[in-house]
Write a protein that holds these residues in place. Structure first.
Motif: not given
Lengths: 244, 244
Positions: B160-161, B164, A161, A196-198, B194, B153, A193-194, A191, B202, A202, B239, A157, B157
């Motif tokens: 996609a997650a 996946a 992302a 990475r936060r999400a 999950f 965006l 950074a966005f 993008a 997000m 995980m 950001e 996942a 994401a």
DNA sequence: CCCTCGTGTGGCATTTAGTGTCAGAGTAGA
DNA sequence: TCTACTCTGACACTAAATGCCACACGAGGG
């Protein structure tokens, strides 16, 4: 096509891959992908039809030959990247975008062809999937703790992302390749950074201290300009001494 | 192949799609995809070679014909799904897995073929991308607040997650189709939970607290390169939104 | 009942992607 | 200079894919 010396099998002078690709891109763009035969490409590229197939395999592969090289480069990078697995994957993705931006002569017309021909689109998507798969496997193999099942799920996942965000910015540039690279990189950083936060949470399903960390805390006036702020942060980093 | 009445162009009796697909799957499995010619498939399916191409377009399309129907079904579902956009997408994805589980006679051997032949693999990946694209567009169009840029965006994401995670569970079943469907659904629900945890935040990038001062807190690996660290800090600044 | 029209099908010819094979040309090394 | 190795071009061949035409069947009208 007129052959001057029938029976002359040249050698040594290797097929100039780059020239052939550019010639092919031009032909595909001007006359359409389907309408262009391999004979046409061979003639325009100054090589024989047979050599063309030997070098590229299929007609589509001509368009994506350089992309394959980029993938190889990225794969190599992954093997030797520093930092956490997540860092390695992020910097690898950065390499991909850079590969596109560096070669607009091929990537931009290719994107326009891809948008029109479903077959080429599938090929492009397959390339994306290759990156995603590589990133996913990388993260799953070296990722944090947790059960193997959940770890590979999270890795998949996260990679998905990341790739989606990457492609989001990439497509923005491909649609309008005239814009400043600096602005593209700006959007890309935002993008990432966005993502990475999400993605961060995980991969750390439970408490697993990922090696040594350092912390930067910066307090600054709310009206400080962006560039000045970044400059100060960079200076603070440099003052803090070497990392590692 | 022996023709009884040369010159006999039949009519009316439509090509039995399902039978042809099953015959093709069998031939591909037994003798290999490449080694099986369209003549073979035509003979086994009881239709002419010409009709085969008319119906399916290409040899690969024979394998994915029913998948196309599934995609159409899922698309229709999206249009009329109740609940939040995120709910709609999740239930649509559920429909996809169900489509696979319901038709193991085709999906399982197809998966085995896909694993072997890169060309077919690309085709399969393209199907996945179609779902992802549809989900992404759906979320972007109906998603929550925020700037349009960030919204699309996030939608990309998230889709996609989700895809996946879906494919992660799906592949688990395809590799071992003998296991209980109930257990597959169990794993699927866990995977979806999950994803929902990771994706939820997000799509709700809202509240920006207006403060006189702002703080950057960056946690980074001790061995991270200087440039990458500075880049991340800059990204974090961007950001955080406009200053002042 | 016959004729006509529309639709789907089979047969045939053709183009072209892709592969196997062999011969010739050039280069490196003894 | 001779030889071994590598790369290229030419030729032949298979098979996917498409265009074209002829034919069969069902539906509808006279």
């Amino acid at each position: 096509m007129v052959r001057e010396r029938p029976g002359t099998g040249g050698a040594t002078a290797r097929v100039p891959t780059r020239d052939v690709v550019l010639a092919a891109v031009r032909l595909f763009t001007d006359h359409g992908f389907e309408a262009t035969t391999m004979d046409d490409v061979a003639a325009a590229g100054g090589v024989s039809r047979r050599s063309l197939f030997r070098r590229f395999g299929t007609k589509e592969d001509i368009l994506f030959a350089e992309h394959d090289e980029l993938f190889a480069e990225v794969s190599r990078h992954l093997e030797t990247a520093p930092g956490t697995p997540l860092d390695a994957v992020f910097s690898a993705a950065r390499l991909v975008l850079d590969g596109y931006l560096r070669d607009p002569e091929v990537t931009v017309p290719r994107y326009r062809l891809v948008r029109v021909h479903p077959r080429l689109r599938d090929r492009e998507v397959a390339m994306t999937a290759r990156y995603q798969s590589a990133f996913s496997r990388y993260l799953a193999a070296r990722g944090g703790g947790g059960a193997p099942e959940e770890r590979s799920l999270a890795a998949g996942a996260a990679a998905a992302a990341l790739i989606a965000a990457h492609n989001h910015v990439l497509r923005g540039w491909l649609r309008d390749p005239g814009q400043e690279p600096a602005r593209v990189w700006e959007r890309y950083d935002a993008a990432m950074a966005f993502v990475r936060r999400a993605v961060g949470p995980m991969l750390h399903a439970d408490g697993e201290a990922p090696a040594r960390e350092r912390v930067v805390v910066a307090v600054y006036p709310a009206d400080l300009g962006r560039d000045e702020l970044v400059r100060r942060l960079a200076a603070a980093v440099d003052e803090a001494g070497p990392r590692g």
